[in-house]
Enzyme design. Sequence first.
Site, PDB file in Angstrom:
ATOM      1  N   GLN A   1       0.851  -1.186   0.000  1.00 26.44           N
ATOM      2  CA  GLN A   1       0.000   0.000   0.000  1.00 26.44           C
ATOM      3  C   GLN A   1       0.894   1.245   0.000  1.00 26.44           C
ATOM      4  O   GLN A   1       1.792   1.361   0.835  1.00 26.44           O
ATOM      5  CB  GLN A   1      -0.912   0.002   1.229  1.00 26.44           C
ATOM      6  CG  GLN A   1      -1.886  -1.172   1.280  1.00 26.44           C
ATOM      7  CD  GLN A   1      -3.014  -1.053   0.279  1.00 26.44           C
ATOM      8  OE1 GLN A   1      -3.230  -0.004  -0.339  1.00 26.44           O
ATOM      9  NE2 GLN A   1      -3.748  -2.135   0.091  1.00 26.44           N
TER      10      GLN A   1
ATOM     11  N   TYR B   1      -6.899 -12.486  -2.562  1.00 29.71           N
ATOM     12  CA  TYR B   1      -5.936 -11.411  -2.892  1.00 29.71           C
ATOM     13  C   TYR B   1      -5.278 -10.869  -1.614  1.00 29.71           C
ATOM     14  O   TYR B   1      -5.204  -9.658  -1.406  1.00 29.71           O
ATOM     15  CB  TYR B   1      -6.621 -10.251  -3.622  1.00 29.71           C
ATOM     16  CG  TYR B   1      -7.640 -10.618  -4.673  1.00 29.71           C
ATOM     17  CD1 TYR B   1      -7.254 -10.910  -5.985  1.00 29.71           C
ATOM     18  CD2 TYR B   1      -8.996 -10.637  -4.370  1.00 29.71           C
ATOM     19  CE1 TYR B   1      -8.202 -11.229  -6.958  1.00 29.71           C
ATOM     20  CE2 TYR B   1      -9.944 -10.950  -5.330  1.00 29.71           C
ATOM     21  CZ  TYR B   1      -9.540 -11.241  -6.625  1.00 29.71           C
ATOM     22  OH  TYR B   1     -10.488 -11.553  -7.572  1.00 29.71           O
TER      23      TYR B   1
ATOM     24  N   ASN C   1      -1.383  -7.820   4.633  1.00 33.47           N
ATOM     25  CA  ASN C   1      -1.631  -6.476   5.146  1.00 33.47           C
ATOM     26  C   ASN C   1      -2.889  -6.423   6.022  1.00 33.47           C
ATOM     27  O   ASN C   1      -2.859  -5.919   7.152  1.00 33.47           O
ATOM     28  CB  ASN C   1      -1.768  -5.509   3.966  1.00 33.47           C
ATOM     29  CG  ASN C   1      -2.058  -4.089   4.378  1.00 33.47           C
ATOM     30  OD1 ASN C   1      -1.268  -3.444   5.054  1.00 33.47           O
ATOM     31  ND2 ASN C   1      -3.212  -3.570   3.976  1.00 33.47           N
TER      32      ASN C   1
ATOM     33  N   GLU D   1      -3.470 -16.131  -2.186  1.00 32.16           N
ATOM     34  CA  GLU D   1      -2.695 -15.174  -2.972  1.00 32.16           C
ATOM     35  C   GLU D   1      -1.958 -15.961  -4.048  1.00 32.16           C
ATOM     36  O   GLU D   1      -1.597 -17.130  -3.829  1.00 32.16           O
ATOM     37  CB  GLU D   1      -1.706 -14.417  -2.086  1.00 32.16           C
ATOM     38  CG  GLU D   1      -0.692 -13.542  -2.800  1.00 32.16           C
ATOM     39  CD  GLU D   1      -1.325 -12.449  -3.644  1.00 32.16           C
ATOM     40  OE1 GLU D   1      -0.906 -12.293  -4.804  1.00 32.16           O
ATOM     41  OE2 GLU D   1      -2.240 -11.758  -3.155  1.00 32.16           O
TER      42      GLU D   1
ATOM     43  N   ASP E   1      -9.922  -7.859  -1.785  1.00 33.38           N
ATOM     44  CA  ASP E   1      -9.225  -6.616  -2.142  1.00 33.38           C
ATOM     45  C   ASP E   1      -8.621  -6.830  -3.529  1.00 33.38           C
ATOM     46  O   ASP E   1      -7.418  -7.021  -3.672  1.00 33.38           O
ATOM     47  CB  ASP E   1      -8.146  -6.314  -1.099  1.00 33.38           C
ATOM     48  CG  ASP E   1      -7.415  -5.006  -1.364  1.00 33.38           C
ATOM     49  OD1 ASP E   1      -7.854  -4.251  -2.258  1.00 33.38           O
ATOM     50  OD2 ASP E   1      -6.406  -4.744  -0.697  1.00 33.38           O
TER      51      ASP E   1
ATOM     52  N   CYS F   1      -9.828  -0.495  -5.124  1.00 36.73           N
ATOM     53  CA  CYS F   1      -8.994   0.632  -5.555  1.00 36.73           C
ATOM     54  C   CYS F   1      -9.549   1.279  -6.814  1.00 36.73           C
ATOM     55  O   CYS F   1      -8.908   2.160  -7.384  1.00 36.73           O
ATOM     56  CB  CYS F   1      -7.553   0.182  -5.771  1.00 36.73           C
ATOM     57  SG  CYS F   1      -7.363  -1.088  -7.043  1.00 36.73           S
TER      58      CYS F   1
ATOM     59  N   GLU G   1      -9.782   4.898  -2.848  1.00 38.68           N
ATOM     60  CA  GLU G   1      -9.945   3.565  -2.279  1.00 38.68           C
ATOM     61  C   GLU G   1     -11.278   3.531  -1.527  1.00 38.68           C
ATOM     62  O   GLU G   1     -11.621   4.478  -0.822  1.00 38.68           O
ATOM     63  CB  GLU G   1      -8.795   3.259  -1.317  1.00 38.68           C
ATOM     64  CG  GLU G   1      -8.537   1.793  -1.094  1.00 38.68           C
ATOM     65  CD  GLU G   1      -7.499   1.224  -2.042  1.00 38.68           C
ATOM     66  OE1 GLU G   1      -7.239   0.011  -1.936  1.00 38.68           O
ATOM     67  OE2 GLU G   1      -6.952   1.975  -2.867  1.00 38.68           O
TER      68      GLU G   1
END
Length: 365
Positions: A186, A214, A219, A235, A297, A322, A356
Amino acid sequence: MPLSTFDPERYHELLAAKSGRVQGLLAPFGGPAAEIVASPSSGFRMRAEFRLWHDGDDLDYVMFRRGEPATPVPIKHFPIACEHIQQLMPRLLASLRDDSELRRKLFQVEFLSTLAGDTLVTLVYHRRLEEAWRARATALATDLGIALVGRSRKQKEVIGRDFVTERLHIGDRDYHYRQYEQAFTQPNAKVNVRMIEWACRAAAPLGGDLLELYCGNGNFTLPLARHFGQVIATELAKTSIRAAQWNLEANNVDNVQMIRLAAEEVTQAINGERVFRRLAGLPKPLAEYRLNTVFVDPPRAGLDPATTSMVRRFPTILYVSCNPETLAANLSELSQTHRVAALSLFDQFPYTDHMECGVLLQRFD
């Protein structure tokens, strides 16, 4: 972001206009008024990338205006970068100017820093890096107090390490994150903290188990894990998986199963269409988890149709986006089965049109 748009005195005016546009785009899907989370008006970016422009022995950081790829714009000051990068930029440039070995055929510099002050620089070349380069690069890294990576075609030379370690305070504890160079992180760390806090508040009353798609380097995964019994986090990028596994261990998070699967493959597994050996390492069969919540995400393209259909089965969807346009496209489908229970807008990218968004979706009773 063109530096010509940088205008701290008008930041809140620009944010209000951008927030209004996004709220208008998402208004058809209902829900409560959006929470607007502002960014610091300067010094917010933890990453920066510049081309290097050579003029004899002189050297400058440059960027290029859209549509003018042959006209370099020298960058003397980069006020949107965090303080650590701003302080490092002139020192690094002076050292490169004075060192013909480090300067030769250098065409790009990348900075990665953290709130904790840990900083890494990547130097990208149009030539092979030999031992003379390594000796000079080692001296440079020591002098500047940084980690350093040299790259050229099919070559990567690491001076010290190829990652930084971030420290984020979430709730009542600190989380440590390993972030590798050239892997996704990020870009706006302070807004990122607010995003994670929002996700944790939304997750706190939910219970059950969590499926995360994802997940990147974990994070959101690490702080969210304390609010669920078990977490299955997926992921595809190998570097992000490697970082996430280190992060889980370093933060003593023991209720997360990290699986290398693409979102499309997770959908196939949930639907029973394919059996994946990578799921064989789960402590129990996938069907035995109490997966009441899914956290997504996705990249700017949003959720593909099959994944959108799959997540609609979950009572609760936590969606961080995003790209408001692809979020709106996904919500046109998700709103047929779920209501928008909460909406937050996070200004990760001040002075741009990007926003975002965080959406909490609850299935209709």
